[in-house]
Design an enzyme around this catalytic site. Structure first.
Site, PDB file in Angstrom:
ATOM      1  N   GLU A 198     -38.564  23.159  -0.827  1.00  0.00           N
ATOM      2  CA  GLU A 198     -39.561  24.097  -1.357  1.00  0.00           C
ATOM      3  C   GLU A 198     -40.576  24.424  -0.281  1.00  0.00           C
ATOM      4  OE1 GLU A 198     -41.805  23.036  -4.932  1.00  0.00           O
ATOM      5  OE2 GLU A 198     -43.162  24.734  -4.559  1.00  0.00           O
ATOM      6  N   HIS A 238     -36.855  14.877  -7.783  1.00  0.00           N
ATOM      7  CA  HIS A 238     -38.054  15.685  -7.535  1.00  0.00           C
ATOM      8  C   HIS A 238     -39.051  14.970  -6.615  1.00  0.00           C
ATOM      9  CE1 HIS A 238     -42.087  17.206  -9.183  1.00  0.00           C
ATOM     10  NE2 HIS A 238     -41.528  18.256  -8.603  1.00  0.00           N
ATOM     11  N   LYS A 282     -43.993  25.245   0.161  1.00  0.00           N
ATOM     12  CA  LYS A 282     -45.166  25.111  -0.716  1.00  0.00           C
ATOM     13  C   LYS A 282     -46.321  25.933  -0.138  1.00  0.00           C
ATOM     14  CE  LYS A 282     -45.685  22.836  -3.955  1.00  0.00           C
ATOM     15  NZ  LYS A 282     -45.423  23.360  -5.324  1.00  0.00           N
ATOM     16  N   HIS A 309     -46.959  17.546  -1.146  1.00  0.00           N
ATOM     17  CA  HIS A 309     -47.021  18.502  -2.253  1.00  0.00           C
ATOM     18  C   HIS A 309     -48.317  19.290  -2.302  1.00  0.00           C
ATOM     19  CE1 HIS A 309     -47.921  19.845  -6.366  1.00  0.00           C
ATOM     20  NE2 HIS A 309     -46.634  20.150  -6.401  1.00  0.00           N
TER      21      HIS A 309
HETATM   22  O1  G3P Z   1     -38.674  21.980  -7.541  1.00  0.00           O
HETATM   23  C1  G3P Z   1     -39.597  22.633  -8.318  1.00  0.00           C
HETATM   24  C2  G3P Z   1     -40.873  21.902  -8.528  1.00  0.00           C
HETATM   25  O2  G3P Z   1     -41.058  20.960  -7.523  1.00  0.00           O
HETATM   26  C3  G3P Z   1     -41.989  22.859  -8.572  1.00  0.00           C
HETATM   27  O3  G3P Z   1     -43.208  22.276  -8.909  1.00  0.00           O
HETATM   28  O4  G3P Z   1     -45.458  21.526  -8.365  1.00  0.00           O
HETATM   29  O5  G3P Z   1     -43.602  19.898  -8.395  1.00  0.00           O
HETATM   30  O6  G3P Z   1     -43.756  21.538  -6.557  1.00  0.00           O
HETATM   31  P1  G3P Z   1     -44.022  21.270  -8.012  1.00  0.00           P
HETATM   32 CA    CA Z   2     -41.828  20.941  -5.373  1.00  0.00          CA
END
Ligand code: G3P
Ligand code: CA
Length: 286
Positions: free
Chosen positions: A147, A46, A149, A88
Site C-alpha cells: 500500500e 494486514h 500510504k 502506517h
Molecule cells: O490493505 C488495506 C488496509 O490496510 C487499508 O487500511 O488504514 O489499515 O492502511 P489501513
Molecule cells: Ca494498509
C-alpha cells in the site's frame, strides 16, 4: 455454494434445526464445501500478522509467513532523505518511541526508534523496516500487498517503488505475487503506467458504499482489485466488482465472525489482523 457457506456460519443452528440422517448429511456436506471455499480464499496478513506482533515490523511479517498467509500487507511511506519505509501512520508517534512526521525525519533518525515495545516488551528493539529489506526477505516466499500510504505527501514515491521492484526483477510478478494498492487513485494510475505488468488495486473507504458500475469500470481501466472497507461489502457489490473484471479483498477483518461474513459474501480474499481466522489450507495460484 454461498448458501452452504452460510450453513457453516450457523452450523450450531443447522445441527439443532435438522433431524436425523438428513441433518448429519447436510452438516457434513456443508463442512466439505466450506473447506473448499476456505482453500480458495486469499489470506492477507494486514500490516503483517498484526494481531500477534507489532504492525509493519519484520516480526509481524515473519509471523505472517510462519502462519502461512498468502500475502503480507505493508504500508509504504518515504523519509525526509528519500528512503522507503514501512509504517502506517504519517507520524511515528503511535507505533514507535519517537515523535514527528515520517517525512520530516531522516532514515537514520527513524531507524533509531523502537517500533516494538508499544506492542509488548518481547518486541523491544524492533526497527522500522525499509521497503527494500522487506522485498529482499520475502520475495518469492509470500505475496506482498504494497500500500502506498498517503503518497500525496511524498512526490516521486511511485517512481521509487517502481525502481526497487524493477531492480529485483519483480515487475513481472506472475510468480512473485506483488500487488500495489492505495486510497489515492491518481497515484495508482501513475504507478500502473510505470509498472504495467504489476497488478494494482484501489482502496475504497466507507464513502464508496454506493459506487456505481461506471465508476467500477473506470477503476478497472487501470486496477485489478477493488479493495473496500469490509462494512460496505454486500453480495451486490461483490457481484458488481466481479462483473467489472476486478477481484475484491476487503479490509480489515478482526474477528472470526467478520471473516465468516466475508466468506459468505463471496469475496476473493480477506485482509485480516488474524491470519488464523481465514487460513485453513490455502491453495496457491488456484
Ligand atoms: O490493505 C488495506 C488496509 O490496510 C487499508 O487500511 O488504514 O489499515 O492502511 P489501513
Ligand atoms: Ca494498509
Amino acid at each position: 455454494m454461498k448458501r452452504i457457506v452460510t450453513v457453516l456460519a450457523g452450523v450450531g443452528i443447522a445441527m439443532s434445526s435438522f433431524a436425523g440422517t438428513a441433518a448429519a448429511e447436510q452438516v457434513e456436506l456443508s463442512s466439505i464445501v466450506s473447506k473448499q471455499e476456505q482453500q480458495k480464499m486469499i489470506n492477507v496478513a494486514h500490516r503483517g500478522a498484526s494481531g500477534h506482533a507489532p504492525e509493519n515490523t519484520m516480526a509481524a511479517f515473519h509471523k505472517g509467513f510462519e502462519m502461512k498467509a498468502d500475502y503480507i500487507e505493508i504500508d509504504v511511506q518515504m523519509t525526509k532523505d528519500g528512503e522507503l519505509v514501512a509504517i502506517h501512520d504519517t507520524t511515528v508517534d503511535r507505533t514507535t518511541n519517537g515523535t514527528g512526521a515520517v517525512g520530516s525525519l531522516t532514515f537514520e533518525e527513524i531507524r533509531k526508534l523502537d517500533a516494538g515495545s508499544w506492542f509488548g516488551t518481547e518486541f523491544a528493539g524492533e526497527q522500522v523496516p525499509t521497503f527494500e529489506e522487506i522485498l529482499d526477505a520475502f520475495r518469492g516466499k509470500i505475496g506482498i500487498l504494497i500500500e502506498l500510504k498517503a503518497p500525496e505527501l511524498y512526490p516521486g514515491i511511485e517512481e521509487k517503488v517502481a525502481e526497487a521492484l524493477i531492480e529485483r526483477n519483480l515487475h513481472h510478478p506472475n510468480n512473485e505475487k506483488i500487488i500495489i494498492q492505495s486510497f489515492n487513485h491518481e497515484s495508482m494510475k501513475t504507478s500502473k503506467e510505470l509498472l504495467p505488468n504489476v497488478p494494482h488495486g484501489v482502496l475504497a473507504g466507507a464513502s464508496w458504499a454506493d459506487v456505481t458500475d461506471e465508476q467500477l469500470d473506470e477503476f478497472a481501466a487501470y486496477a485489478d482489485y477493488f479493495n473496500p472497507n469490509m462494512n460496505i461489502v454486500t453480495h451486490d457489490l461483490v457481484s458488481d466488482v466481479h462483473d467489472s473484471g476486478m477481484r475484491i479483498y476487503p479490509y480489515t477483518s478482526r474477528s472470526q465472525e467478520q471473516a465468516l461474513r466475508l466468506f459468505d459474501l463471496g469475496v476473493d480474499g480477506i485482509i485480516t489482523d488474524y491470519t488464523e481466522h481465514v487460513y485453513k489450507h490455502p491453495v496457491k495460484n488456484s
